[in-house]
Design a protein around this motif. Structure first.
Motif, PDB file in Angstrom:
ATOM      1  N   MET A   1       0.825  -1.213   0.000  1.00 47.44           N
ATOM      2  CA  MET A   1       0.000   0.000   0.000  1.00 47.44           C
ATOM      3  C   MET A   1       0.858   1.262   0.000  1.00 47.44           C
ATOM      4  N   TRP A   2       1.839   1.312   0.925  1.00 42.98           N
ATOM      5  CA  TRP A   2       2.716   2.481   0.997  1.00 42.98           C
ATOM      6  C   TRP A   2       3.572   2.596  -0.258  1.00 42.98           C
ATOM      7  N   LYS A   3       3.998   1.447  -0.799  1.00 44.57           N
ATOM      8  CA  LYS A   3       4.810   1.461  -2.014  1.00 44.57           C
ATOM      9  C   LYS A   3       4.027   2.032  -3.179  1.00 44.57           C
ATOM     10  N   ARG A   4       2.752   1.631  -3.284  1.00 50.30           N
ATOM     11  CA  ARG A   4       1.917   2.134  -4.368  1.00 50.30           C
ATOM     12  C   ARG A   4       1.677   3.636  -4.208  1.00 50.30           C
ATOM     13  N   ALA A   5       1.426   4.078  -2.972  1.00 55.95           N
ATOM     14  CA  ALA A   5       1.217   5.510  -2.726  1.00 55.95           C
ATOM     15  C   ALA A   5       2.468   6.310  -3.086  1.00 55.95           C
ATOM     16  N   LEU A   6       3.652   5.759  -2.732  1.00 58.87           N
ATOM     17  CA  LEU A   6       4.910   6.440  -3.048  1.00 58.87           C
ATOM     18  C   LEU A   6       5.123   6.521  -4.557  1.00 58.87           C
TER      19      LEU A   6
END
Length: 256
Positions: free
Chosen positions: A1-6
């Motif tokens: 999730m955080w990777k996609r947001a980044l």
């Protein structure tokens, strides 16, 4: 999730960083703006009632015109999609009307309906209607007739055919048209406000341009982007709930 947001945020951060450096060393920030100065001005402006009043007016114009355009355009496309003989008569007229430049007729609409919200709503409807009409009309024409015939052989009523055959077939195209129409609805509202308006984000931007206030122009643009993002997210939320039966919708091709 955080990777996609980044992954989504990183390109924007790179562009903003490059813009900040360019405004410092390559361009005059008085003409192109500077992200840090724009952010400071934006945070100061959102504490004042004026920009929120303008945002509410533009949002109302978009929402009312969008709903009317989606309902009428979708209904017309659905109706004519099942009546090919009538569609062959009406479609050329709709094609000509859709090709009329809205920039050319917008002043006429404003003269006829006034500089209030009514003229902006009409312009928005005129832009959304044709997008939704062709999205639904094309989707209906692409329905496999055998599916409808098989449903009727199984004694399905007209309502059941629409619910279980037609609606699932046209839903992806319907929501794609709705998402695309949001941007055109915003363009229509701003077009009317740029020509003549009592209030709205278009007028806010025009006033900032007249005062050579580049930070004010970008502040209006930011508010417009926020409106589009919110409306698109709402449509996406409804789409995900309505198309839960379509697990691969929106995933796109795997790749080559």
């Amino acid at each position: 999730m955080w990777k996609r947001a980044l992954q989504r945020i990183l390109p924007a951060l790179v562009i903003i960083g490059a813009w900040e450096l360019a405004a410092m060393y390559l361009f005059d920030p008085r003409f192109v703006g500077r992200p840090s100065a724009i952010l400071k001005y934006f945070l100061a402006e959102i504490q004042k009632p004026r920009i929120w009043i303008d945002t509410q007016v533009t949002f109302a114009e978009i929402l009312i015109g969008y709903v009317i355009g989606v309902v009428t355009g979708g209904a017309a496309g659905f109706y004519l999609g099942f009546r090919p003989a009538l569609a062959r008569i009406v479609e050329p007229y709709l094609l000509v009307l859709s090709a009329i430049p809205k920039l050319a007729i917008a002043p006429i609409i404003i003269i006829a309906l006034g500089i209030g919200i009514e003229s902006k709503v009409f312009i928005v409807v005129s832009m959304v209607f044709f997008l939704m009409f062709y999205a639904v009309f094309t989707a209906v024409k692409q329905i496999e007739p055998d599916f409808i015939h098989q449903a009727r052989i199984m004694n399905a009523s007209r309502i059941e055919v629409i619910r279980y055959v037609v609606a699932p077939a046209i839903s992806p195209s319907l929501f794609d048209g709705m998402k695309t129409s949001i941007v055109f609805a915003m363009v229509g509202a701003l077009l009317g406000e740029f020509i003549a308006a009592k209030s709205g984000l278009g007028l806010y931007i025009i006033n900032a341009q007249g005062a050579f206030n580049v930070n004010g122009v970008w502040t209006g643009v930011i508010m417009i982007c926020v409106l589009i993002a919110v409306l698109t997210a709402l449509i996406g939320l409804v789409e995900r709930r309505m198309l839960r039966w379509l697990p691969d919708h929106g995933s796109g091709p795997v790749g080559l």
